[in-house]
Design a protein around this motif. Structure first.
Motif, PDB file in Angstrom:
ATOM      1  N   SER A 214       0.850  -1.192   0.000  1.00 33.85           N
ATOM      2  CA  SER A 214       0.000   0.000   0.000  1.00 33.85           C
ATOM      3  C   SER A 214       0.883   1.237   0.000  1.00 33.85           C
ATOM      4  O   SER A 214       2.046   1.194   0.421  1.00 33.85           O
ATOM      5  N   PHE A 215       0.318   2.342  -0.485  1.00 32.29           N
ATOM      6  CA  PHE A 215       0.989   3.635  -0.375  1.00 32.29           C
ATOM      7  C   PHE A 215       0.469   4.357   0.858  1.00 32.29           C
ATOM      8  O   PHE A 215      -0.725   4.341   1.147  1.00 32.29           O
ATOM      9  N   ILE A 216       1.385   4.971   1.565  1.00 34.81           N
ATOM     10  CA  ILE A 216       1.043   5.727   2.766  1.00 34.81           C
ATOM     11  C   ILE A 216       1.443   7.178   2.548  1.00 34.81           C
ATOM     12  O   ILE A 216       2.591   7.464   2.176  1.00 34.81           O
ATOM     13  N   ASP A 217       0.502   8.075   2.734  1.00 33.17           N
ATOM     14  CA  ASP A 217       0.799   9.505   2.685  1.00 33.17           C
ATOM     15  C   ASP A 217       0.893   9.986   4.127  1.00 33.17           C
ATOM     16  O   ASP A 217      -0.117  10.260   4.779  1.00 33.17           O
ATOM     17  N   ALA A 218       2.125  10.066   4.613  1.00 32.29           N
ATOM     18  CA  ALA A 218       2.368  10.353   6.026  1.00 32.29           C
ATOM     19  C   ALA A 218       2.322  11.841   6.300  1.00 32.29           C
ATOM     20  O   ALA A 218       2.664  12.665   5.445  1.00 32.29           O
ATOM     21  N   GLU A 219       1.921  12.174   7.513  1.00 29.87           N
ATOM     22  CA  GLU A 219       1.734  13.571   7.904  1.00 29.87           C
ATOM     23  C   GLU A 219       3.040  14.276   8.243  1.00 29.87           C
ATOM     24  O   GLU A 219       3.066  15.497   8.409  1.00 29.87           O
ATOM     25  N   ILE A 220       4.143  13.528   8.346  1.00 32.02           N
ATOM     26  CA  ILE A 220       5.458  14.150   8.541  1.00 32.02           C
ATOM     27  C   ILE A 220       6.490  13.417   7.690  1.00 32.02           C
ATOM     28  O   ILE A 220       6.278  12.268   7.277  1.00 32.02           O
TER      29      ILE A 220
END
Length: 257
Positions: A214-220
């Motif tokens: 999966s792709f994760i769009d992290a907040e930092i």
């Protein structure tokens, strides 16, 4: 020249003399946030790629956080006036809010070169090429020396509210265990510059020895990854006490590959 969701009504598909175009300056970057057709969706922004770099955050049509109900939209954390404007034209106004955040986050808002947003959500546009990915917004001109006369379309995701930048990672988890179970797998990334909240990698039938990507769009931007936290849950009380583990977890940074 930076175009913040240039107008669609009366300007879409018109001659370059009457609208923004890449011929207007040595370097033209554009942020498209409201490109749905004016009729019937009341899209205010032009959909055509018209600059040297054209950024389409979240696909360019519907911005996260703009689907709140009317009351919560108007009673906004930034005030009634700001909330009322967002209620009327939330997607359209996201462009200047992204630009404002981009001034603070010089390493944020990486745009991935893709033919479409659907392609962006696959592995075909990941990670950034060797020359890197342009930054949407204030620091887009760092990429100025690499442009030619072509138009480059770039895609990325943003958060629902301030702070808007997200950093993209590809995560692959290979499970260990004795039998399959239904549930979900979450991971959190820990790094030299901080750690993320939990992000879901997969939900459904969890099969030992299978791999889930999966792709994760992290907040930092976590920096150098030092640890990955793995959690799973089957959502039900199961008297047989099934056990699952992570045989391997692979994390790839979109920025550096």
């Amino acid at each position: 020249l930076s175009g913040l969701d240039p107008a669609q009504p009366y300007f879409q598909d018109t001659p370059i003399e009457v609208r923004l175009d890449k011929s207007d300056a040595e370097f033209v970057d554009v942020i498209h946030t409201d490109i749905a057709p004016t009729i019937p969706y009341l899209g205010f922004g032009i959909s055509t790629a018209i600059g040297h770099l054209d950024f389409y955050p979240n696909g360019g049509e519907e911005m996260p956080g703009c689907d709140k109900n009317a009351l919560s939209q108007i009673v906004d954390i930034d005030g009634i006036w700001e909330g009322t404007r967002d209620f009327v034209a939330c997607n359209h106004l996201r462009s200047y809010k992204y630009y404002s955040d981009s001034i603070i986050y010089s390493d944020g808002f990486l745009g991935y070169s893709c033919d479409s947003y659907d392609d962006f959500e696959t592995e075909s546009c990941f990670p950034c090429p060797e020359e890197g990915c342009p930054n949407m917004g204030h620091f887009a001109d760092k990429f100025k020396s690499q442009i030619n006369n072509d138009t480059v379309k770039l895609y990325l995701n943003t958060a629902e509210s301030k702070d808007f930048p997200l950093w993209r990672y590809k995560v692959t988890v290979t499970l260990s265990g004795t039998r399959k179970v239904s549930g979900y797998v979450n991971i959190a990334l820990y790094g030299s510059d901080g750690n993320t909240r939990q992000h879901q990698v997969f939900q459904g039938t969890l099969q030992p020895d299978n791999s889930y990507t999966s792709f994760i769009d992290a907040e930092i931007n976590v920096g150098t990854i030092t640890k990955v936290k793995f959690l799973w849950n089957n959502n039900w009380i199961n008297l047989t006490l099934p056990k699952l583990g992570a045989a391997t977890i692979t994390v790839q940074s979109g920025e550096t590959g």
